[in-house]
Write a protein that holds these residues in place. Structure first.
Motif, PDB file in Angstrom:
ATOM      1  N   UNK A 207      21.132 -35.754   7.752  1.00 13.26           N
ATOM      2  CA  UNK A 207      20.743 -35.443   8.899  1.00 13.26           C
ATOM      3  C   UNK A 207      19.207 -34.519   8.971  1.00 13.26           C
ATOM      4  N   UNK A 208      19.600 -33.363   8.835  1.00 15.78           N
ATOM      5  CA  UNK A 208      18.399 -32.492   8.618  1.00 15.78           C
ATOM      6  C   UNK A 208      17.282 -32.916   7.794  1.00 15.78           C
ATOM      7  N   UNK A 209      17.544 -33.271   6.484  1.00 10.71           N
ATOM      8  CA  UNK A 209      16.576 -33.746   5.686  1.00 10.71           C
ATOM      9  C   UNK A 209      15.643 -35.044   6.331  1.00 10.71           C
ATOM     10  N   UNK A 210      16.175 -35.913   6.922  1.00 10.09           N
ATOM     11  CA  UNK A 210      15.489 -37.040   7.508  1.00 10.09           C
ATOM     12  C   UNK A 210      14.403 -36.390   8.535  1.00 10.09           C
ATOM     13  N   UNK A 211      14.931 -35.444   9.420  1.00  6.22           N
ATOM     14  CA  UNK A 211      14.107 -34.972  10.303  1.00  6.22           C
ATOM     15  C   UNK A 211      12.855 -34.037   9.864  1.00  6.22           C
ATOM     16  N   UNK A 212      13.334 -33.201   8.425  1.00 10.48           N
ATOM     17  CA  UNK A 212      12.149 -32.512   8.077  1.00 10.48           C
ATOM     18  C   UNK A 212      11.267 -33.229   7.299  1.00 10.48           C
ATOM     19  N   UNK A 213      11.615 -34.403   6.757  1.00 12.25           N
ATOM     20  CA  UNK A 213      10.724 -35.311   6.045  1.00 12.25           C
ATOM     21  C   UNK A 213       9.763 -35.942   6.974  1.00 12.25           C
ATOM     22  N   UNK A 214      10.047 -35.925   8.051  1.00  9.96           N
ATOM     23  CA  UNK A 214       9.227 -36.514   8.899  1.00  9.96           C
ATOM     24  C   UNK A 214       8.518 -35.291  10.055  1.00  9.96           C
ATOM     25  N   UNK A 215       8.409 -34.058   9.226  1.00 10.60           N
ATOM     26  CA  UNK A 215       7.459 -32.966   9.730  1.00 10.60           C
ATOM     27  C   UNK A 215       8.186 -32.062  10.965  1.00 10.60           C
ATOM     28  N   UNK A 216       9.559 -32.115  11.125  1.00 12.34           N
ATOM     29  CA  UNK A 216      10.119 -31.368  12.105  1.00 12.34           C
ATOM     30  C   UNK A 216      10.654 -30.255  11.347  1.00 12.34           C
ATOM     31  N   UNK A 217      10.766 -28.989  12.208  1.00 13.66           N
ATOM     32  CA  UNK A 217      11.437 -27.905  12.035  1.00 13.66           C
ATOM     33  C   UNK A 217      12.817 -28.110  12.336  1.00 13.66           C
ATOM     34  N   UNK A 218      13.940 -27.835  11.452  1.00 13.32           N
ATOM     35  CA  UNK A 218      15.282 -27.892  11.729  1.00 13.32           C
ATOM     36  C   UNK A 218      16.186 -26.897  11.901  1.00 13.32           C
ATOM     37  N   UNK A 219      16.923 -26.673  12.848  1.00 16.28           N
ATOM     38  CA  UNK A 219      17.714 -25.736  12.965  1.00 16.28           C
ATOM     39  C   UNK A 219      19.112 -26.168  13.243  1.00 16.28           C
ATOM     40  N   UNK A 220      20.163 -25.671  12.839  1.00 13.87           N
ATOM     41  CA  UNK A 220      21.594 -26.149  13.216  1.00 13.87           C
ATOM     42  C   UNK A 220      22.277 -25.145  14.024  1.00 13.87           C
ATOM     43  N   UNK A 221      22.766 -25.775  15.194  1.00 11.25           N
ATOM     44  CA  UNK A 221      23.535 -24.890  15.958  1.00 11.25           C
ATOM     45  C   UNK A 221      25.052 -24.784  15.469  1.00 11.25           C
ATOM     46  N   UNK A 222      25.637 -23.871  14.955  1.00  8.37           N
ATOM     47  CA  UNK A 222      26.816 -23.770  14.416  1.00  8.37           C
ATOM     48  C   UNK A 222      27.821 -22.790  15.174  1.00  8.37           C
ATOM     49  N   UNK A 223      29.247 -22.876  14.761  1.00  7.36           N
ATOM     50  CA  UNK A 223      29.953 -21.832  15.532  1.00  7.36           C
ATOM     51  C   UNK A 223      30.005 -20.504  14.966  1.00  7.36           C
ATOM     52  N   UNK A 224      29.172 -20.068  14.005  1.00  8.15           N
ATOM     53  CA  UNK A 224      28.823 -18.905  13.516  1.00  8.15           C
ATOM     54  C   UNK A 224      27.442 -19.170  12.755  1.00  8.15           C
ATOM     55  N   UNK A 225      26.725 -17.718  12.724  1.00  4.00           N
ATOM     56  CA  UNK A 225      25.418 -18.071  11.856  1.00  4.00           C
ATOM     57  C   UNK A 225      25.727 -18.267  10.541  1.00  4.00           C
ATOM     58  N   UNK A 226      26.623 -18.164   9.773  1.00  4.22           N
ATOM     59  CA  UNK A 226      26.890 -18.228   8.314  1.00  4.22           C
ATOM     60  C   UNK A 226      27.495 -19.464   7.948  1.00  4.22           C
ATOM     61  N   UNK A 227      27.932 -20.206   8.993  1.00  8.34           N
ATOM     62  CA  UNK A 227      28.944 -21.394   8.899  1.00  8.34           C
ATOM     63  C   UNK A 227      28.388 -22.378   7.837  1.00  8.34           C
ATOM     64  N   UNK A 228      27.065 -22.514   7.807  1.00 11.41           N
ATOM     65  CA  UNK A 228      26.282 -23.554   6.776  1.00 11.41           C
ATOM     66  C   UNK A 228      25.354 -22.963   6.020  1.00 11.41           C
ATOM     67  N   UNK A 229      25.448 -21.576   5.646  1.00  6.97           N
ATOM     68  CA  UNK A 229      24.554 -21.087   4.779  1.00  6.97           C
ATOM     69  C   UNK A 229      24.624 -21.584   3.482  1.00  6.97           C
ATOM     70  N   UNK A 230      25.921 -21.982   2.901  1.00  7.10           N
ATOM     71  CA  UNK A 230      25.980 -22.650   1.607  1.00  7.10           C
ATOM     72  C   UNK A 230      25.110 -23.871   1.365  1.00  7.10           C
ATOM     73  N   UNK A 231      24.625 -24.528   2.491  1.00  7.67           N
ATOM     74  CA  UNK A 231      23.947 -25.689   2.620  1.00  7.67           C
ATOM     75  C   UNK A 231      22.225 -25.431   2.694  1.00  7.67           C
ATOM     76  N   UNK A 232      22.015 -24.370   2.785  1.00  2.00           N
ATOM     77  CA  UNK A 232      20.487 -23.863   2.874  1.00  2.00           C
ATOM     78  C   UNK A 232      19.791 -24.327   4.174  1.00  2.00           C
ATOM     79  N   UNK A 233      20.490 -24.348   5.177  1.00  2.00           N
ATOM     80  CA  UNK A 233      20.045 -24.689   6.556  1.00  2.00           C
ATOM     81  C   UNK A 233      19.747 -23.655   7.382  1.00  2.00           C
ATOM     82  N   UNK A 234      18.560 -23.577   8.131  1.00  2.00           N
ATOM     83  CA  UNK A 234      18.367 -22.583   9.112  1.00  2.00           C
ATOM     84  C   UNK A 234      19.393 -22.593  10.087  1.00  2.00           C
ATOM     85  N   UNK A 235      20.151 -21.858  10.833  1.00  2.00           N
ATOM     86  CA  UNK A 235      21.094 -21.914  11.777  1.00  2.00           C
ATOM     87  C   UNK A 235      21.084 -20.861  12.703  1.00  2.00           C
ATOM     88  N   UNK A 236      21.620 -21.248  13.977  1.00  2.00           N
ATOM     89  CA  UNK A 236      21.640 -20.071  14.886  1.00  2.00           C
ATOM     90  C   UNK A 236      23.190 -20.335  15.464  1.00  2.00           C
TER      91      UNK A 236
END
Length: 94
Positions: A34-63
């Motif tokens: 999903x993040x790749x679909x948005x970023x490929x179309x020129x969007x800056x993507x950030x994930x809202x997760x339960x913790x800041x490092x929840x998806x750090x292994x996926x190399x996605x910006x998050x809050x």
């Protein structure tokens, strides 16, 4: 100036039985697809997760959701407060 997209991924996935965002679809975690679909179309993507490092292994910006596991409205509130605190333009939330 890229438009900002926030993906709400802070749920517990109780009914799914595992972290839905990490479910593999065609060889990739669904969250990455999903993040790749948005970023490929020129969007800056950030994930809202339960913790800041929840998806750090996926190399996605998050809050971190300020009120984790309280549902999508909590994630929405987190994004709006994040933008307000930084005087950013209105975000696009998916």
């Amino acid at each position: 100036h890229k438009l900002k997209v926030y993906i709400l991924a802070g749920g517990q996935s109780k009914r799914f039985g595992a972290d839905k965002a990490r479910a593999i679809i065609q060889g990739e975690p669904i969250l990455v697809r999903q993040a790749n679909q948005w970023s490929t179309n020129g969007y800056s993507v950030t994930v809202v997760a339960s913790s800041i490092d929840c998806y750090s292994d996926l190399s996605l910006a998050s809050i971190a959701d300020e009120r984790p596991y309280q549902g999508p409205l909590s994630g929405l509130r987190t994004v709006l407060e994040f933008h307000q605190a930084r005087n950013l333009a209105s975000p696009f939330i998916v």
